[in-house]
Design a protein around this motif. Structure first.
Motif, PDB file in Angstrom:
ATOM      1  N   PRO A   1      33.291  48.414  48.455  1.00 38.29           N
ATOM      2  CA  PRO A   1      33.842  47.067  48.247  1.00 38.29           C
ATOM      3  C   PRO A   1      33.176  46.395  47.049  1.00 38.29           C
ATOM      4  O   PRO A   1      32.051  46.736  46.673  1.00 38.29           O
ATOM      5  N   ILE A   2      33.873  45.427  46.491  1.00 34.52           N
ATOM      6  CA  ILE A   2      33.294  44.679  45.380  1.00 34.52           C
ATOM      7  C   ILE A   2      32.111  43.852  45.886  1.00 34.52           C
ATOM      8  O   ILE A   2      32.004  43.554  47.078  1.00 34.52           O
ATOM      9  N   SER A   3      31.277  43.471  44.985  1.00 29.03           N
ATOM     10  CA  SER A   3      30.122  42.630  45.292  1.00 29.03           C
ATOM     11  C   SER A   3      30.593  41.245  45.743  1.00 29.03           C
ATOM     12  O   SER A   3      31.601  40.720  45.250  1.00 29.03           O
ATOM     13  N   ALA A   4      29.846  40.655  46.661  1.00 31.83           N
ATOM     14  CA  ALA A   4      30.162  39.303  47.133  1.00 31.83           C
ATOM     15  C   ALA A   4      30.078  38.292  45.994  1.00 31.83           C
ATOM     16  O   ALA A   4      30.701  37.229  46.058  1.00 31.83           O
ATOM     17  N   ALA A   5      29.339  38.609  44.941  1.00 26.77           N
ATOM     18  CA  ALA A   5      29.208  37.705  43.798  1.00 26.77           C
ATOM     19  C   ALA A   5      30.443  37.725  42.892  1.00 26.77           C
ATOM     20  O   ALA A   5      30.639  36.820  42.081  1.00 26.77           O
ATOM     21  N   GLU A   6      31.266  38.742  43.028  1.00 27.63           N
ATOM     22  CA  GLU A   6      32.454  38.878  42.182  1.00 27.63           C
ATOM     23  C   GLU A   6      33.612  38.095  42.796  1.00 27.63           C
ATOM     24  O   GLU A   6      33.923  38.259  43.966  1.00 27.63           O
ATOM     25  N   ASN A   7      34.244  37.242  42.001  1.00 29.38           N
ATOM     26  CA  ASN A   7      35.369  36.424  42.465  1.00 29.38           C
ATOM     27  C   ASN A   7      36.671  37.009  41.938  1.00 29.38           C
ATOM     28  O   ASN A   7      37.021  36.795  40.779  1.00 29.38           O
ATOM     29  N   PRO A   8      37.417  37.723  42.773  1.00 26.99           N
ATOM     30  CA  PRO A   8      38.651  38.356  42.291  1.00 26.99           C
ATOM     31  C   PRO A   8      39.751  37.349  41.941  1.00 26.99           C
ATOM     32  O   PRO A   8      40.728  37.712  41.305  1.00 26.99           O
ATOM     33  N   MET A   9      39.574  36.097  42.334  1.00 26.52           N
ATOM     34  CA  MET A   9      40.580  35.080  42.013  1.00 26.52           C
ATOM     35  C   MET A   9      40.237  34.321  40.729  1.00 26.52           C
ATOM     36  O   MET A   9      40.922  33.376  40.367  1.00 26.52           O
ATOM     37  N   ASP A  10      39.213  34.749  40.026  1.00 25.28           N
ATOM     38  CA  ASP A  10      38.874  34.157  38.734  1.00 25.28           C
ATOM     39  C   ASP A  10      39.693  34.877  37.663  1.00 25.28           C
ATOM     40  O   ASP A  10      39.363  35.978  37.245  1.00 25.28           O
ATOM     41  N   PHE A  11      40.775  34.232  37.246  1.00 30.54           N
ATOM     42  CA  PHE A  11      41.696  34.862  36.294  1.00 30.54           C
ATOM     43  C   PHE A  11      41.272  34.670  34.844  1.00 30.54           C
ATOM     44  O   PHE A  11      41.938  35.140  33.933  1.00 30.54           O
ATOM     45  N   SER A  12      40.157  33.991  34.624  1.00 27.50           N
ATOM     46  CA  SER A  12      39.689  33.788  33.252  1.00 27.50           C
ATOM     47  C   SER A  12      39.037  35.056  32.707  1.00 27.50           C
ATOM     48  O   SER A  12      38.810  35.154  31.515  1.00 27.50           O
ATOM     49  N   GLN A  13      38.746  36.008  33.579  1.00 26.40           N
ATOM     50  CA  GLN A  13      38.113  37.247  33.150  1.00 26.40           C
ATOM     51  C   GLN A  13      39.029  38.423  33.419  1.00 26.40           C
ATOM     52  O   GLN A  13      39.616  38.512  34.483  1.00 26.40           O
TER      53      GLN A  13
END
Length: 161
Positions: free
Chosen positions: A142-154
């Motif tokens: 799974p992705i890291s808890a620090a990673e926000n998959p809903m951040d579309f700026s990246q």
């Protein structure tokens, strides 16, 4: 087989595409079935990117198969629009992995579709459930808890479809 142990195992993955005429239904927008097909396309591109894709499934004699989808259609997409198909792994255990999806329109970052899939590990020869090998559990983290998959700026590893 590619050595995946030294690489970053999993993160958010983006596949960029342009809506084509064949994606459009009689109502003038992307057909609902196309979104489900795109779920498969982006999941396949992601596992290939992780180095544990379809060729490795054959070599290892087991594979991940979809057992349950949940989908939510939020906004319509139209011909010519650039769409980002985003996916990531959210959980894993000995038999199952859980994949999330969000598809959004690039120009205004509007969420068009959200979904998730439960994938089961099976032995290819029999179709019976099989515990994931270490190759699978290492690659499909799974992705890291620090990673926000809903951040579309990246953007994340972006592949053009």
């Amino acid at each position: 087989m590619k050595d995946i142990s030294k690489e970053r195992m999993s993160s958010v993955f983006d596949l960029k595409l342009t809506v084509q005429p064949e994606h459009i239904d009689v109502l003038g927008h992307v057909n609902n079935v196309v979104y489900v097909s795109w779920m498969q396309d982006v999941a396949t591109a992601h596992i290939e990117h992780l180095g544990l894709g379809l060729a490795q499934y054959i070599e290892l004699k087991h594979a991940m198969v979809a057992v349950e989808h949940h989908v939510q259609y939020r906004k319509a997409a139209f011909e010519g629009e650039e769409i980002i198909l985003r996916t990531w792994l959210s959980d894993i255990n000995a038999l199952y992995s859980y994949r999330q999806y969000v598809f959004y329109r690039l120009k205004d970052q509007t969420v068009l579709f959200m979904g998730n899939t439960q994938w089961a590990c099976v032995e290819i020869a029999t179709g019976r459930p099989k515990r994931m090998s270490p190759s699978f559990t290492q690659a499909y983290q799974p992705i890291s808890a620090a990673e926000n998959p809903m951040d579309f700026s990246q953007y994340h590893p972006v592949v053009e479809a």
